[in-house]
Design a protein around this motif. Structure first.
Motif, mmCIF file in Angstrom:
data_model
loop_
_atom_site.group_PDB
_atom_site.id
_atom_site.type_symbol
_atom_site.label_atom_id
_atom_site.label_comp_id
_atom_site.label_asym_id
_atom_site.label_seq_id
_atom_site.Cartn_x
_atom_site.Cartn_y
_atom_site.Cartn_z
ATOM 1 N N ILE A 147 66.332 -53.674 -37.056
ATOM 2 C CA ILE A 147 66.023 -54.474 -38.245
ATOM 3 C C ILE A 147 66.885 -54.094 -39.444
ATOM 4 C CG2 ILE A 147 64.229 -55.107 -39.890
ATOM 5 C CD1 ILE A 147 62.167 -54.526 -37.696
ATOM 6 N N GLY A 148 66.912 -52.803 -39.757
ATOM 7 C CA GLY A 148 67.573 -52.344 -40.974
ATOM 8 C C GLY A 148 69.066 -52.610 -40.992
ATOM 9 N N VAL A 149 69.739 -52.334 -39.874
ATOM 10 C CA VAL A 149 71.199 -52.493 -39.834
ATOM 11 C C VAL A 149 71.618 -53.958 -39.974
ATOM 12 C CG1 VAL A 149 73.269 -52.175 -38.432
ATOM 13 C CG2 VAL A 149 71.548 -50.359 -38.550
ATOM 14 N N PRO A 150 71.043 -54.898 -39.182
ATOM 15 C CA PRO A 150 71.419 -56.302 -39.380
ATOM 16 C C PRO A 150 71.094 -56.806 -40.791
ATOM 17 C CG PRO A 150 70.296 -56.015 -37.281
ATOM 18 C CD PRO A 150 70.126 -54.737 -38.030
ATOM 19 N N LEU A 151 69.952 -56.345 -41.335
ATOM 20 C CA LEU A 151 69.570 -56.780 -42.677
ATOM 21 C C LEU A 151 70.539 -56.245 -43.721
ATOM 22 C CD1 LEU A 151 67.484 -58.310 -44.349
ATOM 23 C CD2 LEU A 151 66.133 -56.214 -44.482
ATOM 24 N N ALA A 152 70.896 -54.971 -43.605
ATOM 25 C CA ALA A 152 71.840 -54.379 -44.553
ATOM 26 C C ALA A 152 73.198 -55.062 -44.466
ATOM 27 C CB ALA A 152 71.975 -52.884 -44.285
ATOM 28 N N ASN A 153 73.598 -55.408 -43.245
ATOM 29 C CA ASN A 153 74.871 -56.084 -43.069
ATOM 30 C C ASN A 153 74.842 -57.468 -43.709
ATOM 31 O OD1 ASN A 153 76.661 -58.020 -41.084
ATOM 32 N ND2 ASN A 153 77.592 -56.000 -41.389
ATOM 33 N N ALA A 154 73.720 -58.184 -43.517
ATOM 34 C CA ALA A 154 73.595 -59.514 -44.112
ATOM 35 C C ALA A 154 73.606 -59.436 -45.636
ATOM 36 C CB ALA A 154 72.308 -60.173 -43.628
ATOM 37 N N ILE A 155 72.890 -58.462 -46.195
ATOM 38 C CA ILE A 155 72.862 -58.283 -47.654
ATOM 39 C C ILE A 155 74.260 -57.949 -48.159
ATOM 40 C CG2 ILE A 155 72.032 -56.758 -49.494
ATOM 41 C CD1 ILE A 155 69.388 -56.580 -47.937
ATOM 42 N N GLY A 156 74.966 -57.110 -47.405
ATOM 43 C CA GLY A 156 76.314 -56.740 -47.804
ATOM 44 C C GLY A 156 77.254 -57.933 -47.840
ATOM 45 N N GLN A 157 77.096 -58.847 -46.880
ATOM 46 C CA GLN A 157 77.957 -60.025 -46.842
ATOM 47 C C GLN A 157 77.597 -61.037 -47.921
ATOM 48 O OE1 GLN A 157 78.788 -61.773 -42.985
ATOM 49 N NE2 GLN A 157 78.249 -59.871 -41.931
ATOM 50 N N LEU A 158 76.295 -61.145 -48.210
ATOM 51 C CA LEU A 158 75.839 -62.147 -49.179
ATOM 52 C C LEU A 158 75.990 -61.696 -50.631
ATOM 53 C CD1 LEU A 158 72.588 -63.431 -47.421
ATOM 54 C CD2 LEU A 158 74.729 -64.685 -47.703
ATOM 55 N N PHE A 159 75.649 -60.434 -50.890
ATOM 56 C CA PHE A 159 75.601 -59.967 -52.281
ATOM 57 C C PHE A 159 76.591 -58.841 -52.590
ATOM 58 C CE2 PHE A 159 71.285 -61.377 -51.068
ATOM 59 C CZ PHE A 159 71.156 -62.449 -51.935
ATOM 60 N N GLY A 160 77.281 -58.353 -51.575
ATOM 61 C CA GLY A 160 78.223 -57.269 -51.796
ATOM 62 C C GLY A 160 77.744 -55.980 -51.141
ATOM 63 N N TRP A 161 78.675 -55.221 -50.599
ATOM 64 C CA TRP A 161 78.338 -54.008 -49.846
ATOM 65 C C TRP A 161 77.624 -52.959 -50.682
ATOM 66 C CZ3 TRP A 161 80.511 -49.449 -51.549
ATOM 67 C CH2 TRP A 161 81.606 -49.549 -52.414
ATOM 68 N N ARG A 162 77.851 -52.948 -51.991
ATOM 69 C CA ARG A 162 77.227 -51.934 -52.844
ATOM 70 C C ARG A 162 75.698 -52.071 -52.845
ATOM 71 N NH1 ARG A 162 81.185 -49.370 -55.858
ATOM 72 N NH2 ARG A 162 83.196 -50.451 -55.945
ATOM 73 N N TRP A 163 75.216 -53.298 -52.709
ATOM 74 C CA TRP A 163 73.770 -53.513 -52.681
ATOM 75 C C TRP A 163 73.124 -52.849 -51.461
ATOM 76 C CZ3 TRP A 163 70.493 -55.133 -56.282
ATOM 77 C CH2 TRP A 163 71.020 -55.786 -57.390
ATOM 78 N N SER A 164 73.829 -52.810 -50.346
ATOM 79 C CA SER A 164 73.274 -52.198 -49.131
ATOM 80 C C SER A 164 73.000 -50.712 -49.347
ATOM 81 C CB SER A 164 74.238 -52.396 -47.958
ATOM 82 O OG SER A 164 74.396 -53.768 -47.669
ATOM 83 N N PHE A 165 73.955 -50.017 -49.943
ATOM 84 C CA PHE A 165 73.754 -48.598 -50.220
ATOM 85 C C PHE A 165 72.679 -48.392 -51.287
ATOM 86 C CE2 PHE A 165 78.161 -48.492 -48.529
ATOM 87 C CZ PHE A 165 77.955 -47.575 -47.518
ATOM 88 N N GLY A 166 72.632 -49.320 -52.250
ATOM 89 C CA GLY A 166 71.609 -49.220 -53.305
ATOM 90 C C GLY A 166 70.201 -49.377 -52.744
ATOM 91 N N ILE A 167 70.022 -50.295 -51.801
ATOM 92 C CA ILE A 167 68.707 -50.497 -51.190
ATOM 93 C C ILE A 167 68.286 -49.274 -50.395
ATOM 94 C CG2 ILE A 167 67.492 -51.821 -49.402
ATOM 95 C CD1 ILE A 167 69.003 -54.295 -50.461
ATOM 96 N N VAL A 168 69.237 -48.645 -49.702
ATOM 97 C CA VAL A 168 68.929 -47.413 -48.971
ATOM 98 C C VAL A 168 68.471 -46.327 -49.944
ATOM 99 C CG1 VAL A 168 69.930 -45.527 -47.616
ATOM 100 C CG2 VAL A 168 70.417 -47.898 -47.001
ATOM 101 N N ALA A 169 69.121 -46.252 -51.089
ATOM 102 C CA ALA A 169 68.700 -45.277 -52.108
ATOM 103 C C ALA A 169 67.255 -45.542 -52.530
ATOM 104 C CB ALA A 169 69.631 -45.344 -53.318
ATOM 105 N N GLY A 170 66.898 -46.818 -52.662
ATOM 106 C CA GLY A 170 65.527 -47.172 -53.012
ATOM 107 C C GLY A 170 64.538 -46.765 -51.928
ATOM 108 N N LEU A 171 64.910 -46.957 -50.670
ATOM 109 C CA LEU A 171 64.057 -46.536 -49.554
ATOM 110 C C LEU A 171 63.867 -45.014 -49.548
ATOM 111 C CD1 LEU A 171 65.446 -48.790 -46.667
ATOM 112 C CD2 LEU A 171 63.153 -48.912 -47.671
ATOM 113 N N ALA A 172 64.915 -44.296 -49.910
ATOM 114 C CA ALA A 172 64.814 -42.833 -49.967
ATOM 115 C C ALA A 172 63.839 -42.402 -51.065
ATOM 116 C CB ALA A 172 66.193 -42.228 -50.205
ATOM 117 N N LEU A 173 63.889 -43.060 -52.209
ATOM 118 C CA LEU A 173 62.948 -42.745 -53.282
ATOM 119 C C LEU A 173 61.516 -43.066 -52.870
ATOM 120 C CD1 LEU A 173 64.939 -44.030 -56.407
ATOM 121 C CD2 LEU A 173 64.546 -41.652 -55.721
#
Length: 392
Positions: A147-173
């Motif tokens: 789930i996470g990898v395809p979703l992160a990839n889709a977000i990266g393509q739609l909104f930019g790769w930086r958002w994917s890393f930012g969302i992971v940071a949010g999950l870590a918090l």
């Protein structure tokens, strides 16, 4: 003192596994997105993945030793905060050198987090259910591959790769908050010290257990690394079907992780379960070369290969026994060993491809590595049976 609910604690720990799994595997699929943004080519961008893996290998033992006197809940919260910072910095990286440094930093807490999280989960359940508790923590990572990898990839393509890393940071918090809320504080382990943790390195069975994973698990990575290329060049399917195959592999990881842990706990024979997992991997990897001819044969075999991932949890539980009073370092080193496998498998598979054996031959490389892991397992089992006190 509040009540401790093991299921909630394990769920909180699994969220952290989901965050780690998402960033580890999604980074590979986001290479085409961040390479041009950082003004580098694809092969150079691949070094960013290596930097994260190097962080895992280095960080796992160093943190485990230096943090020996820190209570597990406190350490886990700190590791997730560190992971969040590393991914947030990655999202903001202005250049390739900065990205390399930030990915290395993000990888540092990876191994220590999983090692300590699995020890904590195992401590909350009866002895006969330790492997299943550890497996549930790792399920966060395996579900991330579905789930996470395809979703992160889709977000990266739609909104930019930086958002994917930012969302992971949010999950870590989020993980840090959940662990702080639900996990018992506990106290530092009596007598714990960096010197005592280093004592794990004196135990031959610790090294042999790590060797089983470093060699035996490489077979899975030899196939996985070149799966997309094989599907395009050999199976000749649409690129749109590659995410489907990756999700099928992730589903196999999830099922195998839980099923093999159940087998290990049910039988009470960790080593025999580990041996069975390696035999399973050798057999299904041997099916892979022929299965690449058709998508309908490839997908079931990829699922079965993914099921061999249950080896990770069994070896993690085995280390709880053979490490004796130095469990934190041994548990963290398990994830360093699997990152060695992540490097060894693709490297050997690449040599086979370069030698002209073709992409399907990655399956035979996998068979050789699974059997190599089985050889290390046989040595470990023989030593076990040569003395009393450690069950197979």
């Amino acid at each position: 003192m509040r009540d401790v609910h093991p299921s909630l604690v394990i769920l909180a720990l699994a969220v952290g596994g989901f965050a780690i799994g998402t960033t580890e595997f999604a980074s590979m699929s986001l290479l085409p997105e961040f390479a041009p943004a950082l003004d580098i080519d694809a092969p150079t961008a691949g070094h960013v993945i290596s930097a994260y893996a190097l962080g895992v290998v280095v960080g796992a033992p160093v943190i485990a030793v230096l943090a020996a006197r820190i209570a597990r809940r406190t350490l886990l919260v700190g590791l997730m905060l560190m992971f969040a910072i590393g991914n947030l910095l990655s999202a903001l990286a202005p250049s390739y050198p900065a990205m390399m440094a930030f990915r290395f930093f993000a990888g540092l807490p990876h191994g220590a987090y999983f090692g300590v999280a699995m020890l904590l989960a195992a401590s909350l359940v009866p002895h006969a259910k330790r492997a299943q508790a550890a497996a549930k923590v790792l399920t966060g990572l395996t579900i991330a591959t579905v789930i996470g990898v395809p979703l992160a990839n889709a977000i990266g393509q739609l909104f930019g790769w930086r958002w994917s890393f930012g969302i992971v940071a949010g999950l870590a918090l989020l993980t840090a908050a959940l662990v702080r809320l639900y996990a018992p504080l506990g106290a530092p382990i009596a007598g714990a010290s960096p010197l005592r943790e280093l004592g794990a390195l004196k135990r031959g069975q610790v090294w042999l257990t790590l060797g089983i994973g470093a060699v035996g698990f490489g077979g899975m990575f030899s196939m996985y690394t070149y799966l997309a290329s094989t599907m395009l060049s050999v199976t000749q399917v649409s690129p749109a079907l590659i995410p489907v195959a990756l999700a099928v592999f992730g589903a196999g990881l999830t099922v195998g992780n839980l099923a093999w842990a159940w087998v290990a706990d049910r039988s009470g024979k960790l080593m025999l379960s580990a041996g069975a997992t390696l035999v399973w991997s050798a057999v299904v990897l041997a099916l892979y070369p022929a299965a690449t001819a058709s998508l309908w044969t490839l997908l079931p075999v990829v699922f079965l290969i993914g099921c061999g991932g249950g080896l990770a949890t069994i070896l993690q539980t085995r280390l709880m026994d053979v490490a004796e009073d130095a469990q934190t370092l041994a548990a963290a080193l398990n994830h360093s060993a699997f990152n060695v496998a992540n490097a060894l498998g693709p490297w050997l598979a690449g040599l086979a491809i370069a030698a002209g054996f073709g992409l399907p031959a990655t399956g035979w490389v996998g068979v050789a590595l699974a059997l190599g892991g089985l050889a290390v397992w046989a040595v470990s089992l023989a030593l076990d049976r040569g003395k009393t006190g450690i069950a197979a």
